[in-house]
Design an enzyme around this catalytic site. Structure first.
Site, mmCIF file in Angstrom:
data_model
loop_
_atom_site.group_PDB
_atom_site.id
_atom_site.type_symbol
_atom_site.label_atom_id
_atom_site.label_comp_id
_atom_site.label_asym_id
_atom_site.label_seq_id
_atom_site.Cartn_x
_atom_site.Cartn_y
_atom_site.Cartn_z
ATOM 1 N N HIS A 1 -5.717 9.604 -11.165
ATOM 2 C CA HIS A 1 -5.145 10.910 -10.858
ATOM 3 C C HIS A 1 -3.950 11.130 -11.780
ATOM 4 C CE1 HIS A 1 -6.950 11.460 -6.700
ATOM 5 N NE2 HIS A 1 -7.072 10.141 -6.825
ATOM 6 N N ASP B 1 -8.789 18.413 -10.356
ATOM 7 C CA ASP B 1 -9.139 18.029 -8.985
ATOM 8 C C ASP B 1 -9.407 19.288 -8.157
ATOM 9 O OD1 ASP B 1 -8.459 15.231 -7.138
ATOM 10 O OD2 ASP B 1 -8.766 17.150 -6.099
ATOM 11 N N ASN C 1 -6.096 5.143 -6.667
ATOM 12 C CA ASN C 1 -6.310 4.722 -5.283
ATOM 13 C C ASN C 1 -7.476 3.737 -5.259
ATOM 14 O OD1 ASN C 1 -4.292 6.468 -4.323
ATOM 15 N ND2 ASN C 1 -5.748 8.170 -4.194
ATOM 16 N N GLY D 1 -6.684 4.422 0.030
ATOM 17 C CA GLY D 1 -7.028 5.827 0.239
ATOM 18 C C GLY D 1 -8.125 6.340 -0.667
ATOM 19 N N GLN D 2 -8.897 5.438 -1.259
ATOM 20 C CA GLN D 2 -9.977 5.877 -2.153
ATOM 21 C C GLN D 2 -11.099 6.515 -1.350
ATOM 22 O OE1 GLN D 2 -11.608 2.774 -4.634
ATOM 23 N NE2 GLN D 2 -12.783 4.209 -5.894
ATOM 24 N N HIS E 1 -11.224 6.305 -10.870
ATOM 25 C CA HIS E 1 -10.598 7.510 -11.422
ATOM 26 C C HIS E 1 -9.088 7.376 -11.396
ATOM 27 C CE1 HIS E 1 -11.434 8.081 -7.131
ATOM 28 N NE2 HIS E 1 -10.322 8.796 -7.057
HETATM 29 P P1 AMP Z 1 -9.525 9.412 -4.147
HETATM 30 O O1 AMP Z 1 -9.121 9.822 -2.767
HETATM 31 O O2 AMP Z 1 -8.461 8.670 -4.896
HETATM 32 O O3 AMP Z 1 -10.856 8.709 -4.152
HETATM 33 O O4 AMP Z 1 -9.662 10.763 -4.958
HETATM 34 C C1 AMP Z 1 -10.835 11.528 -4.987
HETATM 35 C C2 AMP Z 1 -10.437 12.861 -5.486
HETATM 36 O O5 AMP Z 1 -11.592 13.552 -5.904
HETATM 37 C C3 AMP Z 1 -9.749 13.755 -4.437
HETATM 38 O O6 AMP Z 1 -8.461 14.125 -4.912
HETATM 39 C C4 AMP Z 1 -10.685 14.956 -4.332
HETATM 40 O O7 AMP Z 1 -9.996 16.174 -4.140
HETATM 41 C C5 AMP Z 1 -11.411 14.916 -5.664
HETATM 42 N N1 AMP Z 1 -12.713 15.525 -5.698
HETATM 43 C C6 AMP Z 1 -13.726 15.348 -4.821
HETATM 44 N N2 AMP Z 1 -14.808 16.056 -5.187
HETATM 45 C C7 AMP Z 1 -14.463 16.710 -6.325
HETATM 46 C C8 AMP Z 1 -15.142 17.616 -7.196
HETATM 47 N N3 AMP Z 1 -16.407 17.986 -6.965
HETATM 48 N N4 AMP Z 1 -14.480 18.088 -8.270
HETATM 49 C C9 AMP Z 1 -13.214 17.726 -8.505
HETATM 50 N N5 AMP Z 1 -12.519 16.873 -7.731
HETATM 51 C C10 AMP Z 1 -13.139 16.380 -6.651
#
Ligand code: AMP
Length: 115
Positions: free
Chosen positions: A103, A32, A88, A94-95, A101
């Site tokens: 985490h 991340d 999420n 909180g998505q 995905h």
């Molecule tokens: P969510 O809030 O559950 O949708 O998680 C999205 C996640 O994607 C967040 O933890 C971001 O930090 C991560 N994220 C966004 N853009 C990138 C990227 N280019 N490379 C890696 N992680 C990313």
């Protein structure tokens, strides 16, 4: 509903860089960019499922594969003391990126419940 143009689809297509730690025909895992724990890895399906709420019965094997991939990636990251797997989902969950995905969070003791 497909979501071909999320940032994660661009990572799958190698249009933007990512620190990829695992890949197979169905899944990709990468660190991340804004880590919330010493180890913070995302596991995604290559199939563009926007969110868990849009997964279908036909995706059952894929969803199982993502969990087993999370287990494998966590082990390879050395998370022998435990870790958390979070999905999420949608606004209240909180998505922020609408490509399903998981985490993987680990490397420190995590509080519960989350905020
Ligand atoms: P969510 O809030 O559950 O949708 O998680 C999205 C996640 O994607 C967040 O933890 C971001 O930090 C991560 N994220 C966004 N853009 C990138 C990227 N280019 N490379 C890696 N992680 C990313």
């Amino acid at each position: 509903m497909t979501n071909q143009d999320t940032i994660f689809s661009k990572i799958i297509r190698r249009e933007i860089p990512a620190n990829i730690v695992y890949e197979d025909d169905l899944a990709l895992a990468f660190t991340d960019v804004n880590p919330q724990a010493p180890v913070h890895i995302l596991v995604i399906p290559k199939k563009p499922i926007a969110k868990l709420a849009e997964a279908e019965t036909e995706d059952a094997a894929l969803l199982g594969h993502l969990l087993l991939t999370a287990k494998r990636v966590a082990a390879e990251a050395g998370l022998t003391n435990g870790y958390r797997v979070v999905i999420n989902t949608d606004a209240d969950g909180g998505q922020t990126v609408f490509h399903l995905h998981l985490h993987i969070l680990g490397g420190r003791s995590l509080a519960w419940p989350p905020g």
